[in-house]
Scaffold this motif. Structure first.
Motif, PDB file in Angstrom:
ATOM      1  N   ASP A 105       0.854  -1.255   0.011  1.00  0.00           N
ATOM      2  CA  ASP A 105       0.058  -0.027   0.032  1.00  0.00           C
ATOM      3  C   ASP A 105       0.983   1.293   0.016  1.00  0.00           C
ATOM      4  O   ASP A 105       0.655   2.069  -0.591  1.00  0.00           O
ATOM      5  CB  ASP A 105      -0.901   0.279   1.189  1.00  0.00           C
ATOM      6  N   CYS A 108       2.533   1.612  -3.390  1.00  0.00           N
ATOM      7  CA  CYS A 108       1.479   2.049  -4.542  1.00  0.00           C
ATOM      8  C   CYS A 108       1.258   3.529  -4.292  1.00  0.00           C
ATOM      9  O   CYS A 108       1.030   4.207  -5.364  1.00  0.00           O
ATOM     10  CB  CYS A 108       0.335   1.177  -4.360  1.00  0.00           C
ATOM     11  N   GLU A 128      -2.239  -2.188  -8.668  1.00  0.00           N
ATOM     12  CA  GLU A 128      -2.875  -2.641  -7.545  1.00  0.00           C
ATOM     13  C   GLU A 128      -3.566  -3.860  -7.510  1.00  0.00           C
ATOM     14  O   GLU A 128      -3.629  -4.700  -6.505  1.00  0.00           O
ATOM     15  CB  GLU A 128      -3.732  -1.404  -6.860  1.00  0.00           C
TER      16      GLU A 128
END
Length: 250
Positions: A105, A108, A128
């Protein structure tokens, strides 16, 4: 006099805590409640300190002595065993929080905000999604505990569904996440570096294309003669100048 297992087992609690010495500063503390706790008394910078080694019988006599020697080695190097123990606990807490999913996370989000090199929205969504396929297997694992076999198992599950290109791309993205963890000092090395060549290569399908100059001319004239939707005609006329995919052209 050094302790023995028999002496430890036979030690009975009293009204006050009892200390049974084993040598080298280590002793067994027998509490009034019946607990038996290993402790090491030592000095650092002239100050007397106490290190909790563990409880008996979870920590046996041999293991307690091994930990005592480790502590004495630290002391010889000018380090405080108690402080090193606290640091190790902090490191373990941080490592447990740094799961593969959490760092995915973070990575990204960074790639979305990477200025001129940032992911386009469509690329971010696709990336993702591919990483989520890997997270289904290893997402909850602390990143420092993930081994090449764990990653390969996760990728093979994608490959097993016939998604060969997705498996290849997911491995590339997972490698990028691991290298980001290395760069941010949360991992020693990328476990995917030795997995290249482990996956089945997808069969490349080439789409039909006009390569003959005469036929290209025929196509351009056919576009000019097209009498359908005006927007469609404009798109067809622009296409030969920009060479983009239909979705990008739309």
């Amino acid at each position: 006099m050094a302790l023995t297992d028999v002496a430890i087992r036979n030690a009975k609690p009293g009204a006050k805590a009892i200390k049974l010495a084993d040598g080298g500063g280590m002793f067994l503390l027998v509490t009034p409640a019946g607990g038996k706790l290993w402790r090491l008394k030592y000095r650092v910078d002239g100050r007397e300190k106490l290190l909790a080694i563990g409880a008996y019988p979870e920590i046996g006599l041999g293991e307690a002595r091994r930990r005592r020697e480790e502590a004495r080695e630290l002391i010889a190097l000018g380090k405080d065993p108690s402080r090193e123990k606290q640091r190790e606990k902090v490191r373990a807490r941080i490592q447990a929080a740094d799961t593969f999913k959490a760092i995915c996370d973070e990575y990204c989000e960074k790639r979305r905000r990477d200025g001129a090199k940032g992911w386009a929205p469509a690329t971010a969504t696709r990336s993702e999604y591919l990483l989520s396929l890997v997270c289904g297997s290893i997402g909850k694992l602390p990143i420092g505990e993930i081994e090449p076999a764990d990653v390969l198992t996760a990728i093979r599950r994608i490959e097993g569904k016939g998604k060969l290109e997705s498996a290849r791309r997911s491995l590339q993205l997972a490698g990028a996440v691991f290298r980001y963890a290395v760069a941010t000092a949360r991992l020693a090395s990328d476990p995917t570096r030795d997995l290249r060549g482990a996956l089945t290569a997808p069969t490349v399908t080439h789409y039909g294309a006009i390569t003959d100059a005469m036929k290209v001319g025929q196509l351009l004239r056919a576009i000019d003669d097209y009498e359908g939707s005006g927007i469609t005609k404009l798109a067809l006329q622009i296409a030969p100048h920009v060479y983009v995919r239909p979705g990008e052209l739309r």
